[in-house]
Design a protein around this motif. Structure first.
Motif, PDB file in Angstrom:
ATOM      1  N   LEU A 123      11.976  26.945 105.731  1.00  0.00           N
ATOM      2  CA  LEU A 123      12.234  27.664 104.488  1.00  0.00           C
ATOM      3  C   LEU A 123      13.104  26.801 103.583  1.00  0.00           C
ATOM      4  N   SER A 124      12.703  26.723 102.311  1.00  0.00           N
ATOM      5  CA  SER A 124      13.461  25.956 101.321  1.00  0.00           C
ATOM      6  C   SER A 124      13.881  26.900 100.192  1.00  0.00           C
TER       7      SER A 124
ATOM      8  N   GLY B 266       8.073  30.963  95.228  1.00  0.00           N
ATOM      9  CA  GLY B 266       7.359  29.795  94.719  1.00  0.00           C
ATOM     10  C   GLY B 266       5.872  30.050  94.562  1.00  0.00           C
ATOM     11  N   ALA B 267       5.307  29.629  93.442  1.00  0.00           N
ATOM     12  CA  ALA B 267       3.900  29.898  93.143  1.00  0.00           C
ATOM     13  C   ALA B 267       2.952  29.220  94.117  1.00  0.00           C
ATOM     14  N   THR B 268       3.377  28.116  94.702  1.00  0.00           N
ATOM     15  CA  THR B 268       2.481  27.359  95.584  1.00  0.00           C
ATOM     16  C   THR B 268       2.935  27.356  97.043  1.00  0.00           C
ATOM     17  N   THR B 269       3.909  28.192  97.398  1.00  0.00           N
ATOM     18  CA  THR B 269       4.376  28.222  98.774  1.00  0.00           C
ATOM     19  C   THR B 269       3.329  28.823  99.711  1.00  0.00           C
ATOM     20  N   SER B 270       3.425  28.445 100.964  1.00  0.00           N
ATOM     21  CA  SER B 270       2.507  28.994 101.978  1.00  0.00           C
ATOM     22  C   SER B 270       3.277  29.648 103.125  1.00  0.00           C
TER      23      SER B 270
ATOM     24  N   PHE C 129       6.479  31.169  89.244  1.00  0.00           N
ATOM     25  CA  PHE C 129       6.694  32.020  90.413  1.00  0.00           C
ATOM     26  C   PHE C 129       5.436  32.838  90.712  1.00  0.00           C
ATOM     27  N   ALA C 130       5.294  33.189  91.978  1.00  0.00           N
ATOM     28  CA  ALA C 130       4.115  33.934  92.413  1.00  0.00           C
ATOM     29  C   ALA C 130       4.245  35.411  92.072  1.00  0.00           C
TER      30      ALA C 130
ATOM     31  N   ILE D 118      11.657  29.703  97.754  1.00  0.00           N
ATOM     32  CA  ILE D 118      12.392  30.782  97.107  1.00  0.00           C
ATOM     33  C   ILE D 118      13.369  30.190  96.102  1.00  0.00           C
ATOM     34  N   THR D 119      13.487  30.841  94.951  1.00  0.00           N
ATOM     35  CA  THR D 119      14.499  30.456  93.968  1.00  0.00           C
ATOM     36  C   THR D 119      15.374  31.674  93.671  1.00  0.00           C
TER      37      THR D 119
END
Length: 257
Positions: A91-92, A234-238, A171-172, A154-155
């Motif tokens: 996780l970032s 995040g829009a591109t996180t998995s 953001f997603a 995450i932001t």
């Protein structure tokens, strides 16, 4: 006078032989003289003081030793990088403009790692501060790059920062990333934001949930907030499962005790 005549000069040992009309000369580069010179160097070293020997070493050997050590260091570095295990980032999290005090960030990181039973040999979490106020250009470039590449999951940011980035797809959509039960639990904290076109104009009827207000989380207990704190995915996180775990962690009061 005989056919064999030998003349010898004692200065530097030069010898000339005339044997049946054939001449042979030993000059200063002969093996004999090289051996004598080597011996004389050893003798000189024996007679040198410690400081003189140090100067001698610097003059003749220091650069060679440095070059060899540099090559060895490079080889060791390459081998270590190639053979050492790569830690998986589970996780970032980006924290914008220190909305959480540094000590709070460390506390959240440690408690979350304890919750998920992090394997420190193979896994890691990343909690990093991005200061838009003090390093605006550098921090913005890094944030945009990492977020676009999927390196940010995450932001956590002030509402004012969220309103700048959310309309442009940074953001997603929360509805697409959370399970139904968690979405319903957080329904009172969901934050909508309209989308904008390339010219910065609001696209009517495009209000979408891009954020979660986390003011009521235990991590801000007793803290006076100048504005609401928003969490964006995040829009591109998995890493949906780890994000779900983190959100449940943030809204579980027992972790703040």
């Amino acid at each position: 006078m005989t056919h064999r005549h030998i003349r010898q000069y004692r200065n530097y040992g030069e010898i000339t032989m005339d044997l049946n009309g054939k001449k042979t000369a030993l000059n200063d580069e002969s093996t004999i003289y090289q051996q004598q010179e080597e011996l004389s160097e050893k003798e000189k070293l024996k007679q040198m003081s410690w400081l003189q020997k140090l100067d001698y070493f610097k003059s003749y050997y220091l650069m060679k030793v440095i070059a060899v050590l540099a090559v060895l260091g490079l080889v060791v570095s390459i081998l270590y990088t190639a053979l050492s295990p790569k830690l998986e980032t589970v996780l970032s999290v980006a924290v914008i403009d220190y909305v959480m005090p540094i000590e709070t960030t460390y506390r959240v990181k440690e408690q979350f790692e304890s919750l998920i039973v992090l394997d420190e040999k193979t896994q890691k979490t990343v909690f990093e501060d991005y200061s838009f106020s003090y390093e605006e250009k550098k921090a913005l470039q890094k944030f945009v790059l990492y977020n676009a590449s999927g390196d940010l999951d995450i932001t956590i940011m002030p509402r004012s920062i969220f309103d700048i980035f959310a309309p442009y797809g940074h953001f997603a959509e929360v509805t697409e990333r959370l399970p139904t039960d968690l979405y319903m639990e957080l329904s009172d904290y969901l934050v909508e934001c309209p989308q904008m076109d390339e010219l910065g104009n609001v696209i009517e009827g495009t209000e979408t949930v891009y954020g979660i207000c986390i003011d009521s989380s235990w991590i801000f207990e007793g803290q006076e907030l100048e504005e609401s704190i928003i969490l964006g995915i995040g829009a591109t996180t998995s890493k949906e499962e780890m994000i779900e775990t983190f959100l449940r962690f943030l809204f579980s009061p027992e972790y703040g005790k």
